[in-house]
Design a protein around this motif. Sequence first.
Motif, PDB file in Angstrom:
ATOM      1  N   VAL A 322       0.496  -7.025  -4.446  1.00 12.26           N
ATOM      2  CA  VAL A 322       0.938  -8.095  -3.538  1.00 12.26           C
ATOM      3  C   VAL A 322       1.299  -7.492  -2.188  1.00 12.26           C
ATOM      4  CG1 VAL A 322       1.833  -9.471  -5.465  1.00 12.26           C
ATOM      5  CG2 VAL A 322       3.390  -7.967  -4.202  1.00 12.26           C
ATOM      6  N   VAL A 323       1.373  -8.353  -1.173  1.00 12.91           N
ATOM      7  CA  VAL A 323       1.910  -7.915   0.120  1.00 12.91           C
ATOM      8  C   VAL A 323       3.304  -8.503   0.300  1.00 12.91           C
ATOM      9  CG1 VAL A 323      -0.302  -7.669   1.320  1.00 12.91           C
ATOM     10  CG2 VAL A 323       0.903  -9.860   1.398  1.00 12.91           C
ATOM     11  N   ASP A 324       4.089  -7.808   1.104  1.00 11.97           N
ATOM     12  CA  ASP A 324       5.338  -8.388   1.601  1.00 11.97           C
ATOM     13  C   ASP A 324       4.904  -9.441   2.619  1.00 11.97           C
ATOM     14  OD1 ASP A 324       7.503  -9.045   3.166  1.00 11.97           O
ATOM     15  OD2 ASP A 324       8.343  -7.033   3.147  1.00 11.97           O
ATOM     16  N   LEU A 325       5.148 -10.709   2.314  1.00  8.51           N
ATOM     17  CA  LEU A 325       4.590 -11.787   3.132  1.00  8.51           C
ATOM     18  C   LEU A 325       5.224 -11.855   4.511  1.00  8.51           C
ATOM     19  CD1 LEU A 325       4.214 -14.391   0.285  1.00  8.51           C
ATOM     20  CD2 LEU A 325       2.353 -13.493   1.674  1.00  8.51           C
ATOM     21  N   GLN A 326       6.342 -11.155   4.689  1.00  6.13           N
ATOM     22  CA  GLN A 326       6.961 -11.201   6.010  1.00  6.13           C
ATOM     23  C   GLN A 326       6.499 -10.055   6.904  1.00  6.13           C
ATOM     24  OE1 GLN A 326      11.131 -12.584   5.959  1.00  6.13           O
ATOM     25  NE2 GLN A 326      10.748 -13.219   3.868  1.00  6.13           N
ATOM     26  N   SER A 327       5.999  -8.973   6.302  1.00 11.01           N
ATOM     27  CA  SER A 327       5.516  -7.863   7.128  1.00 11.01           C
ATOM     28  C   SER A 327       4.037  -7.578   6.921  1.00 11.01           C
ATOM     29  CB  SER A 327       6.310  -6.597   6.799  1.00 11.01           C
ATOM     30  OG  SER A 327       5.940  -6.097   5.516  1.00 11.01           O
ATOM     31  N   SER A 329       2.918  -5.727   4.577  1.00 16.01           N
ATOM     32  CA  SER A 329       2.764  -4.415   3.918  1.00 16.01           C
ATOM     33  C   SER A 329       2.482  -4.587   2.433  1.00 16.01           C
ATOM     34  CB  SER A 329       4.063  -3.613   4.040  1.00 16.01           C
ATOM     35  OG  SER A 329       4.474  -3.528   5.372  1.00 16.01           O
ATOM     36  N   PRO A 330       1.685  -3.667   1.876  1.00 13.72           N
ATOM     37  CA  PRO A 330       1.483  -3.691   0.423  1.00 13.72           C
ATOM     38  C   PRO A 330       2.794  -3.353  -0.291  1.00 13.72           C
ATOM     39  CG  PRO A 330       0.021  -2.085   1.499  1.00 13.72           C
ATOM     40  CD  PRO A 330       1.006  -2.543   2.519  1.00 13.72           C
ATOM     41  N   VAL A 331       2.985  -3.978  -1.451  1.00 10.50           N
ATOM     42  CA  VAL A 331       4.159  -3.694  -2.278  1.00 10.50           C
ATOM     43  C   VAL A 331       3.651  -3.312  -3.663  1.00 10.50           C
ATOM     44  CG1 VAL A 331       6.244  -4.660  -3.325  1.00 10.50           C
ATOM     45  CG2 VAL A 331       5.580  -5.330  -1.000  1.00 10.50           C
TER      46      VAL A 331
END
Lengths: 528, 528
Positions: A322-327, A329-331
């Motif tokens: 998933v990505v951090d939807l606010q930045s 970035s991959p998580v």
Amino acid sequence: MRLEADPNAERVMAVSGERGTRGRSRRRARASRGGDGHTAGITQPLLRMPVYEVATAEQVEAIHEVSLRILEEAGIAFYDDESLAILRSAGADVGDDSVVRFDRDLVESHLEWCPAEFVHVARNPDRSVVIGGDHMVFAPVAGPPYVDDFETGRREATYDDLVTFIKLTQATPYLHSQGTEIVVPNDIPFHERGLDIVYAHFKHGDKPTMGHYPIGMTAADSVAMARIVFGEDFVADHHVLHATINVSSPRRLDDRMLGALKVYARANQIVMLTPFILAGAMGPAAILGTVAQANAEALAGIVFAQMVRRGTPCVYGPFLAVVDLQSGSPVFGAAESIHAQYLAGAMARRYGLPFRAAGSYVSGKRPDSQSGIEAALSMFPSLLTRPNFVLHAAGWMENGLTTSYEKFALDLEMLGIFHRYAAGISWADDEWALESVLREVPPGGHHLGTDHTMERFRDAFHRPQLFDHTSYETWSAAGARSAEDRAATAWRELLDSYVAPPLDEATDEALRDYMERRRGEIDPEEFQ
Amino acid sequence: MRLEADPNAERVMAVSGERGTRGRSRRRARASRGGDGHTAGITQPLLRMPVYEVATAEQVEAIHEVSLRILEEAGIAFYDDESLAILRSAGADVGDDSVVRFDRDLVESHLEWCPAEFVHVARNPDRSVVIGGDHMVFAPVAGPPYVDDFETGRREATYDDLVTFIKLTQATPYLHSQGTEIVVPNDIPFHERGLDIVYAHFKHGDKPTMGHYPIGMTAADSVAMARIVFGEDFVADHHVLHATINVSSPRRLDDRMLGALKVYARANQIVMLTPFILAGAMGPAAILGTVAQANAEALAGIVFAQMVRRGTPCVYGPFLAVVDLQSGSPVFGAAESIHAQYLAGAMARRYGLPFRAAGSYVSGKRPDSQSGIEAALSMFPSLLTRPNFVLHAAGWMENGLTTSYEKFALDLEMLGIFHRYAAGISWADDEWALESVLREVPPGGHHLGTDHTMERFRDAFHRPQLFDHTSYETWSAAGARSAEDRAATAWRELLDSYVAPPLDEATDEALRDYMERRRGEIDPEEFQ
């Protein structure tokens, strides 16, 4: 680590001789040619723990149905003219925009041809592995341009680093495939790298190798070099290479990946279809939609591989995070990725296909606590899904941009634990220790010296090597070293234990001749 | 972390009003008194993922049968005369050597009286929790004499440390019970500590607390202080304290633990039976024998608690790990411990009892990669077992001898991920994102700006706080801080966010009066 004595040998022989059947669907699948006594010494682990099912059969069918809608209504773009021609002649609906739509009969009929399991033959036949069933294969990280070690820090990786990691992979019992580009050899011109990567694997290791396959031409060089090592006839009948074919999600296969797929499939080599989706970016910010999209993409690639060559050994291999939807970035190590992983595994089982599960993925930039937790939360759940192949099982750091020497050693420590975990719970009579529990040891006594314990003390429990289990005082007296610091010693000790596998002079020379000739022929423009 | 809006409120009301039924056995169990509107605001997590079953019903019965043999043939030592008298009058076979043998009817008939789930009432009724069913409670570490932080290093813990950890526990949404002696307040005379520990919990937190219970007298002080806080009548009808009763394995309950058990059971408070077994030392070097022994020990304690007071709320709580058989050191995060954990959970479900599962156990001496991996491998598998209560969910370091401030923060980060994990996979219609997947996003496009993503970007995925997901460059520019270093900031920020819960002046004064009086009365000899 006490490995079972050849648990797979019998199974491998059965696979070699029989026509495979794809699990749940119980339909007869095409036989996969591979192994014929060359695999007798296999010591890869079997997963002796049950699968963790989190979805009902109806829910699995719901994902399947949405995937079919994606294939029928939205379609998948194939950016390669020859591929489009193959798809058209096989009955797919090819649009002017290169978007290909598949009806469900076309999908179902082609899935029939996929073998449920097959053998990936190693240069040393004792190290061949089965891909499928309850068999697991762990391979090192693939693709990082950077390398990191405790002393020097992060830097561009070189060919020497690649060779070192191949040696580490060869030396550990916990990796069963050598993988491919464990680090990028940046000091070699990019258009020649494939030759050196493939040579390094054949020269310094004798476990199964994947070859190198950024474009069709490089894949063809991999196949040519494999033919030098194994012989042309042998390669025609056996799987000795294994490509990861990335779908450029959403819904797109480009000419590079299609080129590599065609070469490997035509040569009867293993093709692993890997939609690469960070949910929220290349897929929706939702797990069901992401899994359905990945499933549609994987199926499109697998169906296409069967069109290229019926019976092509395929691995169902979505890469889901998933990505951090606010930045943006991959998580890695996220709860949602674990959920997605469970569902993807259920789909692989639905189709009776070997499953590629998540490796030791981390976002951490150092082999610290964050990386430890993320790696464990990425990979332990894979063990619950029946993971037939795990790429990136060791060394992955910094979102896959760096291969860390220390994390490689730490991941191997974790893989050692996973090997024992996978061996399952023994229900043998002496596991009850009845005599000790009922009679020998009194209330408040201890079991340290019982006959039962003495008979088993060497291998009743897995014994970690790198992790420290001494007292605080002992640990302090020994320098109060962090796990990262001890890992810096551990990988060097593993490297010292490396023994070069024999490669006969004539083969070595033929490989080097091939490389020399090809270096002059390869046009860098091919990679543009 | 987005917590579900009061998912438990309705359930809690049902538990309060109904007679409990112990799960699988479907026998009617005695009602557990607790909750009566005092629990309306509960926000503890529900486990919405299925249980991972690794044993067949026959295998579970096999463990049960061996446990009954241990209880019938070998017996359990109870080193307390009053307890022996209670056991004898209830029909157990009491030997001259204080070893008590239980026949199977005695065991079965007393298990009937255990409630399947019950409410642990908090000083703030909105923070009360359900123990049992699909409800989970996470509590901090208990018992370490040492404390460690990044700046000062390892040292003897003090009362100030205890208060700080209670405040951290109060401030985080990821711990739902305050636990007990999060660190040992070494600067208070040992015989008075219990008073200060209980006071500190009531003064600085308003979540459920366990009290303190090293011996019966201290347990009685805990009950007396709880009566001051809640009122005598209320405590008679509600569970406001929760003791861990350690079995001194193998097969021994000593007078201290039995003293505490009797006090809590007679006062209608929660009793958690915890055989503490490192397989290979206090149990055999074999998982089946260890689980069967732990099961026999837990059942003996639970049956005894029912003899003391029918309907005593009990938690089935074995603590199972292994030793390194060559050094005798405890090993946490081991594969064998995970196997044992799965089987112990299956036994709890067999009896319809709330289950205590493994916390963030590590052998590591620093919050480094080893500790991260061990903590994840200790606690993630707990989520597969239906963990109703998890002691040591945060802060445990160095085999439980040290509470680490930084590891506390790192464990909370992991618990945040686990909260989202436990919330399960949503099968709601908009999880398919059909419009985006099928039509809105073209091949090779992205989902970052779709309506579907924009509607969900705040909370579609859990957002870690301490773990770093920025690029290498951003991370480097911010000081290239390790997770341990960032954790040192994180726990201080959490402490800054602490808000003292109101405690009315009269209650506070009554508690302090009680402590002052008791300090003069307690005879240190009682602890010898």
